[in-house]
Design an enzyme around this catalytic site. Structure first.
Site, PDB file in Angstrom:
ATOM      1  N   GLN A 171       0.977  -1.267   0.040  1.00  0.00           N
ATOM      2  CA  GLN A 171       0.025  -0.043   0.194  1.00  0.00           C
ATOM      3  C   GLN A 171       0.980   1.205   0.122  1.00  0.00           C
ATOM      4  O   GLN A 171       1.866   1.496   0.811  1.00  0.00           O
ATOM      5  CB  GLN A 171      -0.852  -0.053   1.178  1.00  0.00           C
ATOM      6  CG  GLN A 171      -1.800   1.130   1.503  1.00  0.00           C
ATOM      7  CD  GLN A 171      -2.666   0.985   2.767  1.00  0.00           C
ATOM      8  OE1 GLN A 171      -2.968  -0.049   2.922  1.00  0.00           O
ATOM      9  NE2 GLN A 171      -2.870   1.912   3.257  1.00  0.00           N
ATOM     10  N   ASP A 172       0.572   2.091  -0.875  1.00  0.00           N
ATOM     11  CA  ASP A 172       1.283   3.563  -0.891  1.00  0.00           C
ATOM     12  C   ASP A 172       0.075   4.714  -0.523  1.00  0.00           C
ATOM     13  O   ASP A 172      -0.960   4.657  -0.733  1.00  0.00           O
ATOM     14  CB  ASP A 172       1.739   3.807  -2.302  1.00  0.00           C
ATOM     15  CG  ASP A 172       2.899   3.071  -2.777  1.00  0.00           C
ATOM     16  OD1 ASP A 172       3.478   2.420  -1.994  1.00  0.00           O
ATOM     17  OD2 ASP A 172       3.064   3.272  -4.015  1.00  0.00           O
ATOM     18  N   ASN A 173       0.785   5.585   0.384  1.00  0.00           N
ATOM     19  CA  ASN A 173      -0.166   6.602   0.956  1.00  0.00           C
ATOM     20  C   ASN A 173       0.562   7.860   0.770  1.00  0.00           C
ATOM     21  O   ASN A 173       1.953   7.857   0.931  1.00  0.00           O
ATOM     22  CB  ASN A 173      -0.251   6.410   2.445  1.00  0.00           C
ATOM     23  CG  ASN A 173      -0.843   5.060   2.836  1.00  0.00           C
ATOM     24  OD1 ASN A 173      -2.190   4.802   2.090  1.00  0.00           O
ATOM     25  ND2 ASN A 173      -0.531   4.223   3.411  1.00  0.00           N
ATOM     26  N   HIS A 183       1.266   7.065  15.409  1.00  0.00           N
ATOM     27  CA  HIS A 183       0.267   5.884  15.151  1.00  0.00           C
ATOM     28  C   HIS A 183       1.148   4.732  14.994  1.00  0.00           C
ATOM     29  O   HIS A 183       2.264   4.646  14.371  1.00  0.00           O
ATOM     30  CB  HIS A 183      -0.425   6.436  13.775  1.00  0.00           C
ATOM     31  CG  HIS A 183      -1.259   7.635  13.930  1.00  0.00           C
ATOM     32  ND1 HIS A 183      -1.274   8.497  12.872  1.00  0.00           N
ATOM     33  CD2 HIS A 183      -2.035   8.308  14.983  1.00  0.00           C
ATOM     34  CE1 HIS A 183      -1.988   9.695  13.251  1.00  0.00           C
ATOM     35  NE2 HIS A 183      -2.587   9.386  14.386  1.00  0.00           N
ATOM     36  N   LYS A 195       6.943   0.630   7.521  1.00  0.00           N
ATOM     37  CA  LYS A 195       6.575   1.650   6.520  1.00  0.00           C
ATOM     38  C   LYS A 195       8.096   2.056   5.956  1.00  0.00           C
ATOM     39  O   LYS A 195       9.092   2.125   6.729  1.00  0.00           O
ATOM     40  CB  LYS A 195       6.110   3.008   7.279  1.00  0.00           C
ATOM     41  CG  LYS A 195       4.731   2.652   7.704  1.00  0.00           C
ATOM     42  CD  LYS A 195       4.285   3.937   8.432  1.00  0.00           C
ATOM     43  CE  LYS A 195       3.078   3.450   9.125  1.00  0.00           C
ATOM     44  NZ  LYS A 195       2.451   4.607   9.814  1.00  0.00           N
ATOM     45  N   HIS A 215       4.668   5.735  14.690  1.00  0.00           N
ATOM     46  CA  HIS A 215       5.472   6.688  13.948  1.00  0.00           C
ATOM     47  C   HIS A 215       4.448   8.026  13.721  1.00  0.00           C
ATOM     48  O   HIS A 215       3.266   8.051  13.757  1.00  0.00           O
ATOM     49  CB  HIS A 215       5.506   6.021  12.521  1.00  0.00           C
ATOM     50  CG  HIS A 215       5.943   7.069  11.516  1.00  0.00           C
ATOM     51  ND1 HIS A 215       4.959   7.495  10.267  1.00  0.00           N
ATOM     52  CD2 HIS A 215       7.091   7.734  10.970  1.00  0.00           C
ATOM     53  CE1 HIS A 215       5.708   8.309   9.614  1.00  0.00           C
ATOM     54  NE2 HIS A 215       6.950   8.481  10.006  1.00  0.00           N
ATOM     55  N   TYR A 224       4.426   7.457   1.699  1.00  0.00           N
ATOM     56  CA  TYR A 224       5.203   6.355   2.494  1.00  0.00           C
ATOM     57  C   TYR A 224       4.562   5.098   2.086  1.00  0.00           C
ATOM     58  O   TYR A 224       3.337   4.973   1.535  1.00  0.00           O
ATOM     59  CB  TYR A 224       4.976   6.410   3.847  1.00  0.00           C
ATOM     60  CG  TYR A 224       3.486   6.208   4.722  1.00  0.00           C
ATOM     61  CD1 TYR A 224       2.766   5.406   5.069  1.00  0.00           C
ATOM     62  CD2 TYR A 224       2.727   7.816   4.518  1.00  0.00           C
ATOM     63  CE1 TYR A 224       1.630   5.635   5.543  1.00  0.00           C
ATOM     64  CE2 TYR A 224       1.684   7.871   5.024  1.00  0.00           C
ATOM     65  CZ  TYR A 224       1.044   6.775   5.448  1.00  0.00           C
ATOM     66  OH  TYR A 224      -0.349   6.923   6.316  1.00  0.00           O
ATOM     67  N   GLU A 255      -5.623  -0.193  14.999  1.00  0.00           N
ATOM     68  CA  GLU A 255      -4.958   0.965  15.094  1.00  0.00           C
ATOM     69  C   GLU A 255      -4.771   1.738  16.530  1.00  0.00           C
ATOM     70  O   GLU A 255      -5.883   1.268  17.252  1.00  0.00           O
ATOM     71  CB  GLU A 255      -5.696   2.072  14.391  1.00  0.00           C
ATOM     72  CG  GLU A 255      -5.176   3.551  14.322  1.00  0.00           C
ATOM     73  CD  GLU A 255      -5.765   4.658  13.527  1.00  0.00           C
ATOM     74  OE1 GLU A 255      -5.399   5.376  13.065  1.00  0.00           O
ATOM     75  OE2 GLU A 255      -7.220   4.308  13.437  1.00  0.00           O
ATOM     76  N   LYS A 296      -9.151  13.657  16.442  1.00  0.00           N
ATOM     77  CA  LYS A 296      -8.594  12.146  16.904  1.00  0.00           C
ATOM     78  C   LYS A 296      -7.233  12.226  17.523  1.00  0.00           C
ATOM     79  O   LYS A 296      -7.240  11.328  18.443  1.00  0.00           O
ATOM     80  CB  LYS A 296      -8.354  11.626  15.376  1.00  0.00           C
ATOM     81  CG  LYS A 296      -8.017  10.060  15.666  1.00  0.00           C
ATOM     82  CD  LYS A 296      -7.987   9.404  14.506  1.00  0.00           C
ATOM     83  CE  LYS A 296      -7.328   8.063  14.364  1.00  0.00           C
ATOM     84  NZ  LYS A 296      -7.090   7.428  13.155  1.00  0.00           N
TER      85      LYS A 296
END
Length: 184
Positions: free
Chosen positions: A47-49, A62, A72, A119, A132, A143, A169
């Protein structure tokens, strides 16, 4: 590509080799074979974010636990951030310790953060575009997080509290001591 382990086992600084000429520059941001050789294991990113943050925005500490923990590989595409990784592996000799590294579009450094770490980062430039790769998919139920200004961790975010911008949050995140119950 230069890959250097930080004081936290498994957490690496990656400095790509830059090729520049009159056209601009080119660099290899990830090479599976070199990465495996340097860190001693293969990482399968799935997964890329990407995020855009304004100055002072803290993307708090997080993490994901259990089968959904994530490794990551992080970098900055535009601007500058102070990146933070905290070792939350209870069996680690560096449990509760952290590393900080300035990542910027200019220095092109990356940080590899293994599973078992919290992180976060703060945008130090007017805006910062952060990218990332993750080796596991996001799972809301797995989470967790730690408040950015936790007294036990004592992280110097290099920005005054008056300039910090947090999501609702992230304002509600627990302290390190309260969060460690979820680190298994």
């Amino acid at each position: 590509m230069k890959i250097t382990e930080t004081k936290l086992k498994g957490c690496f600084i990656i400095e790509p080799r830059l090729f520049q000429d009159e056209r601009g520059y080119f660099f290899e941001s990830f090479n599976k074979n070199q990465f495996k050789e340097a860190i001693g294991e293969e990482v399968n990113f799935v997964q890329d974010n990407q995020s855009l943050s304004k100055r002072g925005a803290v993307r708090a500490l997080h993490y994901q636990v259990g089968a959904y923990a994530q490794a990551k590989l992080v970098r900055v595409l535009q601007g500058k951030v102070l990146d933070v990784a905290v070792d939350i592996r209870k069996d680690s000799a560096t449990f509760g310790e952290h590393v900080v590294l300035e990542l910027s579009a200019e220095n092109k450094k990356q940080l590899f953060i293994p599973r078992g770490f919290a992180h976060g980062f703060v945008a130090l430039s007017e805006t910062a575009e952060f990218f990332y790769k993750c080796d596991n998919f996001y799972n809301k139920e797995a989470e967790g997080g730690i408040i950015y200004n936790d007294k036990t961790l004592n992280i110097d975010w290099q920005i005054p509290d008056s300039e910090v911008v947090l999501s609702e949050k992230d304002r509600q995140l627990p302290s390190f001591k309260e969060a460690i119950l979820k680190f298994d």
